[in-house]
Design an enzyme around this catalytic site. Structure first.
Site, PDB file in Angstrom:
ATOM      1  N   CYS A  68      87.630  75.051  42.307  1.00 25.12           N
ATOM      2  CA  CYS A  68      86.450  76.088  42.856  1.00 25.12           C
ATOM      3  C   CYS A  68      85.704  76.215  41.566  1.00 25.12           C
ATOM      4  O   CYS A  68      85.835  77.339  41.049  1.00 25.12           O
ATOM      5  CB  CYS A  68      87.048  77.153  43.280  1.00 25.12           C
ATOM      6  SG  CYS A  68      85.824  78.464  44.747  1.00 25.12           S
ATOM      7  N   CYS A  99      83.993  79.879  41.846  1.00 27.64           N
ATOM      8  CA  CYS A  99      85.172  80.806  40.912  1.00 27.64           C
ATOM      9  C   CYS A  99      84.682  80.690  39.912  1.00 27.64           C
ATOM     10  O   CYS A  99      84.717  81.618  39.317  1.00 27.64           O
ATOM     11  CB  CYS A  99      86.532  80.374  41.620  1.00 27.64           C
ATOM     12  SG  CYS A  99      87.215  80.482  43.730  1.00 27.64           S
ATOM     13  N   ASP A 100      84.781  80.093  39.453  1.00 32.77           N
ATOM     14  CA  ASP A 100      85.180  79.460  37.895  1.00 32.77           C
ATOM     15  C   ASP A 100      84.238  79.011  37.296  1.00 32.77           C
ATOM     16  O   ASP A 100      84.057  78.521  35.450  1.00 32.77           O
ATOM     17  CB  ASP A 100      86.382  78.474  37.876  1.00 32.77           C
ATOM     18  CG  ASP A 100      87.761  79.021  38.303  1.00 32.77           C
ATOM     19  OD1 ASP A 100      87.828  79.818  38.230  1.00 32.77           O
ATOM     20  OD2 ASP A 100      88.803  77.800  38.814  1.00 32.77           O
TER      21      ASP A 100
END
Lengths: 311, 311
Positions: B135, B138-139
């Site tokens: 992701c 997300c990261d």
């Protein structure tokens, strides 16, 4: 003097702040303009329906969001916007603040939420956040097994009554007319609910108490007296979208004056986006959580739109 | 043995947990069934795009949400659902768990999210959360000014590349075919972006490092060698909705297999609702924040629906 950026976010409530966090993570250069950090949420005495952040004062909640925004290097400009105009030559929008500063932006995001209608009852301002609330979903849970009053008779008042009857011991609906204006199925539920008591053709004349609200005074007798002892009073006189500053933009509104948005947060005017309570999105369920989600969705859409423009 | 409740929420990720918090506040009797508290988020090494909760591990984040749910007296049942069937006589749904327990509910809410497709490359499982991510949104931010690789060539890989190029120093796209499958406007941006380098007709054969990912091995030479030093590897092989347990229900899916929902979270089957990554909602922007908002919207709709049914 003018400062041009890719995006100006107007509003420093949940929608605007969430949009800013996402815009920062997308690398979209932007500024946030908003007089009150947290917007309406800053006035809520306690918030407990934003998952992961339990029982927090509206003030502390707003501070945390502000910190989250600012750690990406974004300063929130504590001002109100006076007007927004298209600057066709530069293909930007010209945003004038109430302190006369002017900003230009390729994209504007309207995220100024709504204003609760106030009734200006004596004591209303004094007990705001100390028993007087404008949001049953926000504050209802703090009156568990207590007695509350609701002023209003429309869908929002009736919805609030049913919601509060699940939590509170007793719910009075105080309404100036002689019948509620709400969907039939709601009305039947109201009638069948033993916790809900209707007081028609009555207004609240005064709100009083000590540190907290303790009682209200009605403008006519009810059960032999004008005084009603309650722990909380919910004023459900409706809200209005806060959008007068954007009247020069050609954006479509719905019948209630809310900004119509597409799934991606776009308004009917290219380059203008909207998120949060000001829109007709999220099935019109206006919450911190849904407003923030709209802010995130819109930031992604704006990122994509700016990329397309710069091709 | 059967236990009947008004609502069963299937899934203990952001959508299911937010729905539970809202259902509790609406006074809707319900249970949550989900094997992993937090769902996919529990695997994210750090989350920083949920406004108000900065830089938190996926584990801590999930714990906080679980606590928020449980303080309303809801126990999360740590099980998987095997099947859901209509029990027409009792006008309920019969939900069978993998431990053979059976629950009946008037309403079911599907909130089981998606499963990331894994490639099963040697080292992939070992370095998951230590450099291997599924992701970018997300990261990605944790690889600021670093070098990353992306495996994949579809819209999600290309979107991830452009997102990461705003943050990272260098982005390699490693793709097994000889051209990307993405929208033209994305492709042009990829070509014009100096930070992005394309490695076509190549697979990743091995992922290795120490405590963290340090390098990958390609299955053919690139710039004179098979080894590529990177700090992070994003596997963008797509996701699939996690919904096999619900195959006996007559709910409409979109072309990708996601559950089609109305604005209020209703599926095409009365009594069945869906929220979060499993749906086609939120402009298909699948985030903790948007999933949670869908959960909240759905809980309100279910509350209204149950009230109508009990008339």
């Amino acid at each position: 003097m003018s400062n041009t950026v890719d995006l100006i976010i107007i509003g420093a409530g949940p929608a605007g702040l969430a949009a800013s966090i996402y815009a920062s993570r997308y690398g979209v250069e932007h500024s946030v303009i908003g007089l009150i950090l947290g917007g309406q949420i800053s006035e809520t005495h306690e918030i407990d329906n934003y998952p992961g952040m339990e029982n927090m004062s509206g003030f502390d909640f707003s501070q945390k969001w502000g910190h989250h925004v600012e750690k990406y290097g974004i300063n929130i400009i504590p001002q109100r916007v006076r007007s927004i105009k298209e600057a066709k030559e530069s293909q930007t929008f010209e945003i004038e603040l109430e302190n006369n500063a002017v900003y230009n932006a390729k994209v504007v995001l309207l995220a100024t939420g709504t204003k609760r209608r106030q009734l200006n009852i004596p004591g209303e301002a004094e007990f705001r956040g100390k028993g007087v609330s404008y949001c049953a979903t926000c504050d209802g849970f703090f009156y568990k097994n207590k007695t509350v009053g609701i002023i209003g008779g429309g869908d929002s008042a009736v919805g609030a009554a049913l919601y509060l009857a699940n939590i509170c011991q007793k719910v009075y609906i105080i309404y100036r007319k002689n019948e509620l204006r709400a969907e039939p199925f709601w009305l039947k539920l109201i009638e069948n609910n033993e916790k809900i008591e209707l007081i028609y053709e009555t207004n609240v004349a005064k709100i009083s108490g000590g540190d907290k609200l303790e009682k209200i005074e009605l403008d006519k007798d009810y059960n032999g007296g004008k005084e009603l002892k309650i722990d909380g009073l919910f004023i459900e006189a409706g809200s209005d979208p806060d959008i007068s500053y954007a009247k020069d933009l050609e954006i479509k509104l719905d019948e209630g004056g809310y900004v119509k948005i597409a799934k991606d947060g776009a308004t009917s005017m290219p380059g203008v986006w909207a998120a949060g309570d000001i829109t007709d999105g999220s099935d019109k369920f206006r919450q911190v959580l849904t407003a923030a989600a709209e802010g995130a969705i819109t930031a992604r859409s704006i990122f994509n739109w700016l990329k397309k423009q710069s091709k």
